[in-house]
Write an enzyme that holds these catalytic residues in place. Structure first.
Site, mmCIF file in Angstrom:
data_model
loop_
_atom_site.group_PDB
_atom_site.id
_atom_site.type_symbol
_atom_site.label_atom_id
_atom_site.label_comp_id
_atom_site.label_asym_id
_atom_site.label_seq_id
_atom_site.Cartn_x
_atom_site.Cartn_y
_atom_site.Cartn_z
ATOM 1 N N HIS A 81 5.793 8.283 3.927
ATOM 2 C CA HIS A 81 5.290 8.093 2.909
ATOM 3 C C HIS A 81 4.556 7.830 2.951
ATOM 4 O O HIS A 81 3.547 7.301 1.607
ATOM 5 C CB HIS A 81 6.516 8.197 1.965
ATOM 6 N N GLU A 82 4.565 5.647 2.375
ATOM 7 C CA GLU A 82 4.134 4.846 2.116
ATOM 8 C C GLU A 82 2.550 5.139 3.799
ATOM 9 O O GLU A 82 1.697 4.397 2.921
ATOM 10 C CB GLU A 82 4.444 3.761 2.442
ATOM 11 N N HIS A 104 0.624 6.268 1.590
ATOM 12 C CA HIS A 104 -0.374 5.631 0.540
ATOM 13 C C HIS A 104 -1.692 4.362 0.978
ATOM 14 O O HIS A 104 -3.343 4.624 0.684
ATOM 15 C CB HIS A 104 0.169 4.488 -0.213
#
Length: 435
Positions: free
Chosen positions: A24-25, A28
Site C-alpha cells: 500500500h505504502e 504512495h
C-alpha cells in the site's frame, strides 16, 4: 504440535499483513517520487522503530506495531491565509490546524519549495493518494484470481454425499427420525450416496444450484431422475417430491438467517468438490464479493452493540461480527492447527488476505480525513473550484486548505481508534472461531 502449527499460522498471517501494508505504502511512495514530491520517510508499522536504513533522501524502516504504515511527504497542506507556515492561536481547534500544517513542513529544506505535495496539480495528488488503496485493490484482484482459477474453490456437486432418512423441517433435525416422520423422496426412490444426478424431470442439470432450484419448484410432482450410479452404471429413478419447510436462500444461494420457505424437498446432501473458475466466473464472483463488502462497510455502525455485549457480557459473537487484525491472525492460527489438506489451508489464507486487502481499499476510499479518500476529495474539490473560477472568469481561489478540516479529522480518527479497540478487545476475550 498443534500449538506450533497455530503459532506458524499466526506468523504467516502477520507476514502477509506486513506485505499488504508495505505494498500500500509503495503505491504512495512510487507515485510521489514520480511527480517530484520529496518523501523523507517510508515506514511499515507504528510506534518504536526497530529497523531502518536510508537510501537517497528517504528513510525506509520497520516499526514495532504491525497494524499500519505511512510515508511522510513534504508540504501536505498549503501555508495559512497570511502565507506563513507556522503561527499560534489560543483556540484549541485552530491549534490543531496549525500543528498539522507545521508538521507537514518540519523537515523542509532549502530547495524544497517546488517539491511540496500541495503544489502539485489536483489530478497528480489524486493519483498519489489513490495509489495506496489502488495497490491493495490490485493485490486483492490478483490473489482472488489465483484462488478462483488456480487453487479452486469448494463447490457443491451433483454427486450425492448423503441421503436423508425422513422429512424434517429445517431447524428440527435430530440424529434419529421423529415418530411418524415420512421417508424422504430420495430414500423411497433408491438414491444412494455416491450416485450422481444427471437430469431432473427431463431437464439436464449442470450444477447443484440449478438442481436445487428445480427440486424446490417441484413440490407435489412425480418426477424422473436420471442418475449415474456409484458403480458407474446409468439408471432412471422415480420420486414423488414432498413439501417441506426449508431455509430461504438469497440470490447467491446462501441461506438467509431465521427465514424459511415452503418448497419441494428431495432429501439429499451434495458432495463437495473443487471447482476451477473461468476468468468470467472469477470476476462475477469478485463483483458479488465487492457488493457484500460495501454492504458490510455500511453496516459497521450497527455492529457496535453486538461487539460491546461480546466484550462486557460474554455474549456469543455473531457470524458476521467484524474481525480485526488480531482476530484474523487467530483465525489463521486456528486453520493451520486443524487437520486439513495443505490446499485448503492455503485457500483460506489467500482468501482471507485477498478480502482484507479489498476491505482496506474500500475503507481508505471513504471521503474522510485522515483517510486517503479525504485527501482525494479535497483535491477534487479544489479542481472543481478552480475550474468554476476559470469558466466564470473569476480570480483563482488557490489551493484548497485541507488543514482546516483537521479538527474533523481528529474526531473521525478518534471514532476509528475506539472502534478498532473494541474489535480488538472482542477478538482477544471472545474471538470468532472456525468450526
Amino acid at each position: 504440535m498443534d500449538k506450533l502449527m497455530w503459532v506458524l499460522g499466526v506468523l504467516i498471517f502477520v507476514v502477509g499483513l506486513l506485505f499488504s501494508i508495505a505494498w500500500h505504502e509503495l503505491g504512495h511512495l512510487s507515485t510521489a517520487k514520480l511527480f517530484g514530491i520529496r518523501v523523507p520517510q517510508y515506514m511499515v508499522g507504528f510506534g518504536r522503530t526497530i529497523w531502518s536504513t536510508k537510501r537517497g533522501e528517504t528513510e525506509y524502516g520497520l516499526k514495532a506495531i504491525p497494524f499500519g504504515g505511512y510515508i511522510r511527504m513534504i508540504g501536505m497542506f498549503p501555508p495559512g491565509a497570511d502565507g506563513r507556515i507556522k503561527q499560534r492561536s489560543s483556540s484549541p481547534w485552530r491549534s490543531m490546524i496549525e500543528d498539522a500544517r507545521a508538521a507537514s513542513y518540519e523537515e523542509l529544506r532549502p530547495g524544497d519549495e517546488d517539491r511540496l505535495f500541495y503544489t502539485r496539480k489536483p489530478w497528480k495528488r489524486v493519483i498519489v493518494m489513490f495509489a495506496g488503496p489502488g495497490m491493495n485493490l490490485v493485490l486483492a484482484v490478483g490473489m482472488f484470481l489465483a484462488l478462483f482459477m488456480g487453487i479452486g474453490v469448494p463447490r457443491s456437486t451433483l454427486t450425492v454425499n448423503e441421503v436423508n432418512e425422513c422429512v424434517v423441517p429445517v431447524g428440527q433435525q435430530t440424529d434419529s427420525c421423529p415418530a411418524g416422520a415420512a421417508r424422504t423422496p430420495a430414500n423411497e426412490a433408491g438414491l444412494r450416496a455416491g450416485d450422481t444426478i444427471l437430469a431432473f424431470d427431463g431437464v439436464r442439470v449442470h450444477d447443484y444450484p440449478q438442481l436445487q432450484g428445480l427440486i424446490r419448484d417441484s413440490a407435489g410432482k412425480h418426477v424422473a431422475i436420471e442418475v449415474r450410479h456409484r458403480d458407474g452404471t446409468p439408471g432412471t429413478l422415480a420420486a414423488d417430491i414432498k413439501t417441506n419447510t426449508l431455509a430461504a436462500l438469497d440470490k447467491d444461494g446462501v441461506p438467509i438467517k431465521d427465514k424459511t420457505v415452503t418448497a419441494g424437498f428431495l432429501g439429499i446432501s451434495p458432495a463437495t468438490g473443487v471447482h476451477h473458475m473461468t476468468v468470467a466466473e472469477s470476476f462475477d464472483e469478485m463483483g458479488r464479493m465487492a457488493s457484500h463488502g460495501v454492504q458490510s462497510l455500511a453496516q459497521l455502525p450497527g455492529k457496535v452493540p453486538g461487539l460491546w455485549h461480546a466484550v462486557v457480557d460474554g455474549a456469543p459473537r455473531a457470524q458476521d461480527s467484524p474481525v480485526g487484525m488480531v482476530g484474523a491472525a487467530r483465525l489463521g492460527g486456528d486453520v493451520f492447527a486443524m487437520d486439513l489438506p495443505a490446499t485448503q489451508q492455503l485457500s483460506f489464507f489467500v482468501q482471507m488476505l485477498a478480502y482484507m486487502n479489498f476491505m482496506l481499499f474500500l475503507f481508505n476510499m471513504l471521503p474522510l480525513l485522515p483517510l486517503d479518500g479525504g485527501h482525494i476529495a479535497g483535491a477534487l474539490w479544489e479542481s472543481v473550484r478552480r475550474t468554476a473560477a476559470r469558466v466564470l472568469r473569476r480570480p483563482d481561489p488557490g489551493p484548497f486548505d485541507v488543514a482546516r478540516l483537521m479538527p474533523l479529522a481528529y474526531v473521525v480518527a478518534g471514532i476509528f481508534v475506539c472502534f478498532t479497540g473494541l474489535v480488538m478487545a472482542a477478538d482477544i476475550v471472545n474471538p470468532v472461531r472456525i468450526n
